[in-house]
Enzyme design. Structure first.
Site, short mmCIF file in Angstrom:
data_model
loop_
_atom_site.label_atom_id
_atom_site.label_comp_id
_atom_site.label_asym_id
_atom_site.label_seq_id
_atom_site.Cartn_x
_atom_site.Cartn_y
_atom_site.Cartn_z
N ASP A 165 -7.06 4.23 -6.22
CA ASP A 165 -6.58 2.97 -6.78
C ASP A 165 -7.67 1.99 -7.25
O ASP A 165 -8.63 1.75 -6.51
CB ASP A 165 -5.77 2.19 -5.73
N ASP A 194 -6.49 -0.43 11.60
CA ASP A 194 -7.11 -0.87 12.86
C ASP A 194 -7.23 0.27 13.86
O ASP A 194 -6.83 1.41 13.55
CB ASP A 194 -6.34 -2.10 13.39
N1 DQQ Z 1 -3.79 4.18 -1.74
C1 DQQ Z 1 -2.36 3.99 -1.75
C2 DQQ Z 1 -2.22 2.62 -1.16
C3 DQQ Z 1 -3.25 2.61 -0.10
C4 DQQ Z 1 -4.39 3.34 -0.73
C5 DQQ Z 1 -1.78 4.12 -3.13
C6 DQQ Z 1 -5.17 4.19 0.23
O1 DQQ Z 1 -0.94 2.37 -0.65
O2 DQQ Z 1 -3.64 1.30 0.27
O3 DQQ Z 1 -2.38 5.16 -3.84
O4 DQQ Z 1 -6.25 4.80 -0.41
#
Ligand code: DQQ
Length: 564
Positions: free
Chosen positions: A55, A134
């Site tokens: 992301d 956490d």
């Molecule tokens: N990627 C997801 C999110 C999360 C992140 C979406 C974890 O929900 O925070 O691709 O790498």
């Protein structure tokens, strides 16, 4: 289940598994490799030199520089060891990598620094809200602020000693494994900040709303901003205003009767980014979808695309959309090449004049990479005709083509509504009918043993014409281990009064297509084995039985962007 099958199942979950949208390969998370033969690395799409990315996080413009953070595994080509990597840019095209901005360092994020967003606080002070994992593997929300505001690169970030600022408790009954990805916050007229966190309650997806006066102490609102039954968790929510008339972007806190609001969610169950257009009821702090819509239907991108995020560019007064494009290759292939994941070309996004959908267009800066223009004169493309577009680097190109379709009587009749993706799969580019398929063949090998086709088909339904845009990957590679799904969507174009346009950005293993001047977008990943390097070709084609007219065709080779 017998004891031995429980044991085997547990072992399976340790080695593989699934977190959020990501498969978890624990044994591969820190395996680094990477071959020297790299035909699929992109030249002008964002990607780091190696390893896994997902992301885009917290994009913003600060002191004239664009900042992009992103989910990154510093140790391997699969998801894991997640930190916020950081790059900066003057133009959203060329990027300079910096050291990771946020990495596990306090109890509230010791097991991972997941997605989040940036907000500019009064006095032009950036603040990041992000999800930390956490010690109990609970998802909590944390704050980080720049150490030195006079550093335009924002290299160092200091985490709040008060972290976590939002956390699941027995009192609030928040699902601790489904509570993540805070949005950019917006400031209400009452002087309180508001932020959304993606979540779910059983199968109901929701955007939990928090309010704060000081950005540190957050209080959960009684009701979520919005929720929908049956959608599953909402990841990476995004909530922003758009002008009802015009293409300029707005700051996230703008409200008024001249704007609509967009709520976008990444649906983990469907693996796609969906949005709704509606209004923001300030008194109730609630999102009201237009026409009483109960579920998400519209998508930013009808191909491979997820976890997107927008930000307001206060320099050029536009809203920019960034998104992650996963690989379509096998994990074994990703490890072999040593990397996985790219981002799309940043897109400017605005509300279409119909008010019914958004429009997206690659940021104008990407046009600086265009070289060696090839312009073909307007011409008829006969049924069955293949027209080669010579003179551009076919693996690294930008092609714009526009069609005029006259014989609408010849359009195939579609008796009942059919899912456009299924329609595209059933009627690939080889199936001839009246009007269409016509469009582009990219990454085409000599003799067409491999090609990816992006094309239109025109249907008739009652008294209306329906325009279908497809991206067909089924013949894209002789390597059948790849995900070869065909994608498709309808495009809302009035063929009696408008031309039908297609722009396709081609970059080694990505085909990013914008139909109907950005009203429909499809991104695909492809891995040809023959149509690589100088062996690839591009064609315009018409495989319908009816002629269509090309009213304009321009193509460019694309220069390499400075990225890593
Ligand atoms: N990627 C997801 C999110 C999360 C992140 C979406 C974890 O929900 O925070 O691709 O790498």
């Amino acid at each position: 289940m017998s004891i031995s099958s429980i044991w085997l199942f547990t072992l399976f979950c340790v080695i593989y598994g699934s977190v959020a949208e990501h498969h978890v390969y624990r044994n591969l998370q820190s395996v680094s490799s990477g071959s020297t033969n790299q035909p699929y690395r992109t030249a002008y799409h964002f990607q780091p030199p190696k390893n896994w990315i997902n992301d885009p996080n917290g994009p913003l413009r600060y002191r004239g520089l664009y900042h992009l953070f992103y989910q990154y595994n510093p140790k391997g080509a699969v998801w894991g060891n997640i930190v916020w990597a950081h790059s900066v840019s003057k133009d959203l095209v060329n990027w300079t990598p910096l050291d990771p901005a946020i990495f596990p360092s306090q109890p509230s994020d010791i097991n991972g620094c997941w997605s989040g967003s940036t907000t500019l606080l009064p006095g032009n002070k950036p603040a990041i809200l992000y999800t930390g994992i956490d010690p109990q593997n609970q998802q909590v929300q944390n704050l980080a602020q720049p150490k030195n505001l006079s550093d335009p690169f924002l290299r160092e970030w200091v985490k709040s000693p008060k972290n976590p600022l939002m956390a699941p408790t027995s009192a609030n009954k928040i699902n601790s494994s489904s509570f993540r990805d805070p949005t950019t916050a917006w400031l209400g007229k009452d002087g309180h900040w508001r932020v959304l966190v993606g979540s779910k309650r059983r199968t109901r997806g929701l955007a939990i709303l928090y309010r704060s006066k000081d950005f540190v102490n957050w209080v959960q609102a009684k009701h979520p901003l919005h929720s929908t039954l049956g959608s599953g968790i909402w990841e990476c929510p995004d909530f922003f205003p758009v002008l009802n008339k015009g293409t300029l972007g707005l700051d996230t806190s703008v409200i008024g009767n001249y704007v609509s609001h967009v709520l976008k969610v990444s649906l983990d169950d469907k693996k796609h980014d969906y949005y709704m257009i509606g209004s923001y009821n300030v008194a109730k702090d609630a999102f009201i979808p237009d026409n009483g819509a109960k579920e998400f239907v519209l998508r930013y991108d009808y191909g491979k695309y997820y976890a997107s995020k927008t930000f307001f560019d206060d320099g050029k007064k536009r809203r920019i959309l960034l998104g992650w494009v996963n690989e379509s290759s096998s994990v074994a292939d990703d490890i072999k090449k040593g990397w996985s994941g790219i981002h799309t070309i940043p897109r400017t996004i605005w509300l279409h004049e119909s008010g019914k959908q958004l429009v997206q267009w690659p940021v104008v800066e990407v046009e600086k990479l265009r070289a060696n223009p090839v312009n073909l004169p307007p011409q008829v493309l006969k049924g069955g005709q293949l027209l080669q577009i010579n003179g551009v680097t076919a693996t690294q190109a930008d092609v714009e083509i526009s069609f005029q379709v006259n014989n609408l009587r010849e359009a195939e009749v579609l008796d009942y509504w059919t899912d456009p993706q299924i329609l595209c799969s059933k009627k690939g580019s080889a199936v001839k009918v009246g009007l269409g398929p016509f469009g582009l063949l990219v990454f085409a090998s000599k003799g067409l043993h491999e090609y990816t086709s992006v094309f239109f088909r025109i249907f008739k339904q009652q008294n209306k014409n329906l325009v279908l845009l497809c991206s067909d990957q089924s013949s894209s590679s002789l390597n059948k281990d790849n995900d070869l799904t065909t994608y498709g969507t309808f495009v809302d174009v009035d063929l009696l009064h408008e031309k039908l346009s297609l722009r396709t950005l081609i970059d080694h293993s990505v085909v990013e297509s914008f139909g109907g001047e950005g009203r429909a977008v499809i991104t695909a990943r492809v891995y040809p084995t023959l149509a690589i390097n100088d062996k690839a070709q591009i064609y315009a084609f018409n495989n319908g039985t009816t002629d269509v007219k090309i009213t304009s065709l321009s193509a460019w080779s694309m220069k390499k962007a400075q990225i890593s």
